[in-house]
Design an enzyme around this catalytic site. Structure first.
Site, PDB file in Angstrom:
ATOM      1  N   ASP A  62       0.868  -1.177   0.000  1.00  0.00           N
ATOM      2  CA  ASP A  62       0.000   0.000   0.000  1.00  0.00           C
ATOM      3  C   ASP A  62       0.910   1.234   0.000  1.00  0.00           C
ATOM      4  OD1 ASP A  62      -1.638   2.116   0.701  1.00  0.00           O
ATOM      5  OD2 ASP A  62      -2.384   1.197   2.557  1.00  0.00           O
ATOM      6  N   SER A 128      -6.004  14.623 -14.002  1.00  0.00           N
ATOM      7  CA  SER A 128      -7.290  14.427 -14.676  1.00  0.00           C
ATOM      8  C   SER A 128      -7.811  15.739 -15.224  1.00  0.00           C
ATOM      9  CB  SER A 128      -8.280  13.870 -13.657  1.00  0.00           C
ATOM     10  OG  SER A 128      -9.599  13.959 -14.143  1.00  0.00           O
ATOM     11  N   TYR A 154     -12.767  13.763  -4.903  1.00  0.00           N
ATOM     12  CA  TYR A 154     -11.843  13.100  -5.834  1.00  0.00           C
ATOM     13  C   TYR A 154     -11.119  14.143  -6.696  1.00  0.00           C
ATOM     14  CZ  TYR A 154     -10.514  11.482 -10.434  1.00  0.00           C
ATOM     15  OH  TYR A 154      -9.830  11.322 -11.607  1.00  0.00           O
ATOM     16  N   LYS A 158      -6.873  15.582  -7.074  1.00  0.00           N
ATOM     17  CA  LYS A 158      -6.015  15.767  -8.261  1.00  0.00           C
ATOM     18  C   LYS A 158      -5.478  17.199  -8.302  1.00  0.00           C
ATOM     19  CE  LYS A 158      -6.308  11.604  -9.601  1.00  0.00           C
ATOM     20  NZ  LYS A 158      -5.147  10.716  -9.433  1.00  0.00           N
ATOM     21  N   LEU A 205     -19.302   5.290 -17.830  1.00  0.00           N
ATOM     22  CA  LEU A 205     -20.264   4.962 -18.883  1.00  0.00           C
ATOM     23  C   LEU A 205     -19.975   3.643 -19.617  1.00  0.00           C
ATOM     24  CD1 LEU A 205     -22.743   5.784 -20.528  1.00  0.00           C
ATOM     25  CD2 LEU A 205     -21.222   7.111 -22.006  1.00  0.00           C
ATOM     26  N   THR A 221     -29.254   4.218 -17.327  1.00  0.00           N
ATOM     27  CA  THR A 221     -29.902   5.521 -17.237  1.00  0.00           C
ATOM     28  C   THR A 221     -28.963   6.550 -17.843  1.00  0.00           C
ATOM     29  OG1 THR A 221     -31.001   4.865 -15.198  1.00  0.00           O
ATOM     30  CG2 THR A 221     -30.882   7.227 -15.651  1.00  0.00           C
ATOM     31  N   ASP A 302     -22.056  16.856 -12.856  1.00  0.00           N
ATOM     32  CA  ASP A 302     -21.571  16.497 -14.190  1.00  0.00           C
ATOM     33  C   ASP A 302     -21.132  17.741 -14.975  1.00  0.00           C
ATOM     34  OD1 ASP A 302     -21.157  13.993 -15.213  1.00  0.00           O
ATOM     35  OD2 ASP A 302     -23.240  13.636 -15.782  1.00  0.00           O
TER      36      ASP A 302
HETATM   37  C1  UD1 Z   1     -15.317  11.210 -14.052  1.00  0.00           C
HETATM   38  C2  UD1 Z   1     -14.460  12.370 -13.640  1.00  0.00           C
HETATM   39  C3  UD1 Z   1     -13.099  12.240 -14.281  1.00  0.00           C
HETATM   40  C4  UD1 Z   1     -12.475  10.927 -13.870  1.00  0.00           C
HETATM   41  C5  UD1 Z   1     -13.393   9.792 -14.246  1.00  0.00           C
HETATM   42  C6  UD1 Z   1     -12.779   8.534 -13.689  1.00  0.00           C
HETATM   43  C7  UD1 Z   1     -15.425  14.555 -13.174  1.00  0.00           C
HETATM   44  C8  UD1 Z   1     -16.183  15.690 -13.735  1.00  0.00           C
HETATM   45  N1  UD1 Z   1     -15.109  13.596 -14.050  1.00  0.00           N
HETATM   46  O1  UD1 Z   1     -15.494  11.331 -15.440  1.00  0.00           O
HETATM   47  O2  UD1 Z   1     -12.256  13.269 -13.875  1.00  0.00           O
HETATM   48  O3  UD1 Z   1     -11.233  10.763 -14.488  1.00  0.00           O
HETATM   49  O4  UD1 Z   1     -14.693  10.009 -13.690  1.00  0.00           O
HETATM   50  O5  UD1 Z   1     -13.666   7.656 -13.192  1.00  0.00           O
HETATM   51  O6  UD1 Z   1     -15.104  14.512 -12.024  1.00  0.00           O
HETATM   52  N2  UD1 Z   1     -23.258   8.458 -17.733  1.00  0.00           N
HETATM   53  C9  UD1 Z   1     -24.589   8.120 -17.921  1.00  0.00           C
HETATM   54  N3  UD1 Z   1     -25.049   6.964 -17.360  1.00  0.00           N
HETATM   55  C10 UD1 Z   1     -24.233   6.138 -16.625  1.00  0.00           C
HETATM   56  C11 UD1 Z   1     -22.870   6.483 -16.467  1.00  0.00           C
HETATM   57  C12 UD1 Z   1     -22.414   7.667 -17.021  1.00  0.00           C
HETATM   58  O7  UD1 Z   1     -25.348   8.834 -18.566  1.00  0.00           O
HETATM   59  O8  UD1 Z   1     -24.710   5.113 -16.131  1.00  0.00           O
HETATM   60  C13 UD1 Z   1     -22.772   9.712 -18.315  1.00  0.00           C
HETATM   61  C14 UD1 Z   1     -22.288  10.688 -17.264  1.00  0.00           C
HETATM   62  O9  UD1 Z   1     -23.354  11.419 -16.696  1.00  0.00           O
HETATM   63  C15 UD1 Z   1     -21.333  11.534 -18.090  1.00  0.00           C
HETATM   64  C16 UD1 Z   1     -20.756  10.531 -19.105  1.00  0.00           C
HETATM   65  O10 UD1 Z   1     -21.653   9.434 -19.123  1.00  0.00           O
HETATM   66  O11 UD1 Z   1     -22.067  12.512 -18.772  1.00  0.00           O
HETATM   67  C17 UD1 Z   1     -19.390  10.049 -18.717  1.00  0.00           C
HETATM   68  O12 UD1 Z   1     -19.433   9.649 -17.349  1.00  0.00           O
HETATM   69  P1  UD1 Z   1     -18.255   8.848 -16.617  1.00  0.00           P
HETATM   70  O13 UD1 Z   1     -17.852   7.686 -17.447  1.00  0.00           O
HETATM   71  O14 UD1 Z   1     -18.713   8.582 -15.227  1.00  0.00           O
HETATM   72  O15 UD1 Z   1     -17.036   9.843 -16.629  1.00  0.00           O
HETATM   73  P2  UD1 Z   1     -16.897  11.375 -16.138  1.00  0.00           P
HETATM   74  O16 UD1 Z   1     -17.945  11.740 -15.167  1.00  0.00           O
HETATM   75  O17 UD1 Z   1     -16.756  12.192 -17.356  1.00  0.00           O
END
Ligand code: UD1
Length: 342
Positions: A62, A128, A154, A158, A205, A221, A302
């Site tokens: 760790d 990031s 988080y 950074k 996502l 969603t 977001d």
């Molecule tokens: C976030 C962080 C980024 C980090 C990354 C690592 C922020 C603003 N962004 O990225 O710095 O490096 O996580 O984990 O702090 N979405 C949906 N449905 C879902 C999942 C996601 O609609 O079930 C959408 C989110 O609302 C977003 C997009 O997909 O608009 C990307 O989301 P995600 O993959 O979570 O990444 P970030 O939020 O961009």
């Protein structure tokens, strides 16, 4: 083994770390992984070894345990460090801020202190695009775009991490540091032997999309459909993890050429934006499957739309992305299929 090729990779069994370890080896480096496997699985080390056809050094430590970490610095002589080991879930950091500050900040301080003590001058920090927050003037951000207050603990780790590094360089130590500001890492190794292994329910996502398609989760969603973007959903710069891994190799090579202490922040993205709906549509086209998705509420915190200006990464590191979001979606899906077959 030539010590000048030894690179300490903290968090090297994780998602970005494992792909970087493979690329380091393929470029003649000798990575030594430090990972405590709290957010990674042993199978990723086996995957790395299968890709490269040899065993690698791993120390189960760790980075917050300074005494144990120091033993690794005593055992090996490093020419460079890539510090990945950190937590990265935005929502979890809101619920558990202190564990984020402890893990991400204490870990960074330990690694920096030991780098100084053992005269390891080349250092890459995982930063990031979260440091830009919601960009105000343009959706394309350069490294000079003003930093915004972080929208999660988080993100704050950074931002604070970059500030700690600025102060360390300003103090006159003999270090050269690259803070790589990743956009949205996606995809997997083309061999499907390593990839993203979210523990528990995925938040990002792409894992949500592939896990829904394979039947691990019932539905997707889409967080909001009334944003001022091409189709009302959020836009991100999805960077293939293989391209991202290679940015670290280019970074380590660049650091080795620098003679004087320096710190540089560099965007690592593709320069292209893709909406949430475009990701879903591309996935459906590639896989031939219909995803069970629906629109939901906006997700708190977001960012609406952000993508990288990639001029500096090319001019400074001679690095640019080669793979598209589509390539990454194909590789993520192949990885999910491989996990199912295993
Ligand atoms: C976030 C962080 C980024 C980090 C990354 C690592 C922020 C603003 N962004 O990225 O710095 O490096 O996580 O984990 O702090 N979405 C949906 N449905 C879902 C999942 C996601 O609609 O079930 C959408 C989110 O609302 C977003 C997009 O997909 O608009 C990307 O989301 P995600 O993959 O979570 O990444 P970030 O939020 O961009």
């Amino acid at each position: 083994m030539n010590n000048s090729k030894n690179i300490l990779v903290t968090g090297g069994a994780g998602y970005i770390g494992s792909h970087t370890v493979v690329d380091l080896i393929q470029n003649g480096f000798n990575p030594i992984i430090v990972d405590d496997f709290r957010n990674a699985q042993k199978s990723s080390v086996a995957g790395i070894e299968e890709i490269i056809g040899k065993s690698i050094e791993v120390r189960e430590v760790d980075v917050c345990d300074r005494v144990a970490l120091k033993k690794v610095f005593e055992e090996f002589s490093f020419s460079g460090i890539i510090h990945f080991a950190a937590y990265k879930a935005v929502g979890e950091s809101v619920e558990s801020p202190l564990s984020y500050y402890r893990n991400n900040i204490v870990g960074l301080i330990n690694v920096l202190e030991l780098s100084i003590e053992f005269n390891v001058s080349n250092f890459v920090f995982s930063s990031s695009c979260t440091v830009y927050g919601e960009p105000t003037d343009s959706k394309v951000v350069t490294e000079n775009t003003p930093i915004q207050p972080a929208n999660s603990p988080y993100g704050n780790t950074k931002r604070i991490g970059e500030e700690i590094i600025e102060d360390v360089i300003a103090s006159g130590v003999n270090m050269k540091i690259l803070c790589l500001r990743y956009f949205n890492p996606v995809g997997a190794h083309a061999s499907s032997l390593i990839g993203e292994l979210p523990i528990g329910k995925p938040n990002n996502l792409l894992p949500v999309v592939t896990q829904c398609a394979i039947g691990k989760i019932p539905s997707i969603t889409v967080n909001g459909n009334d944003y001022d973007t091409i189709d009302g959903t959020c836009v991100r710069d999805y960077i293939h993890v293989l391209d991202l891994a290679n940015a670290h190799v280019k970074g380590v090579e660049w650091l080795a050429q620098q003679e004087n202490p320096i710190v540089e922040n560099v965007n690592i993205g593709t320069g292209k934006g893709t909406s949430v709906l475009e990701v879903i549509e591309t996935f459906e086209e590639i896989s031939g499957l219909k995803l069970n998705w629906k629109f939901g509420e906006r997700r708190a915190g977001d960012v609406v739309e952000i993508f990288a200006d990639v001029t500096k990464s090319f001019n400074l590191l001679n690095w640019k992305s080669n793979l598209s979001a589509r390539d990454a979606i194909i590789d993520s899906w192949n990885w999910e299929l491989k996990l199912k077959n295993d």
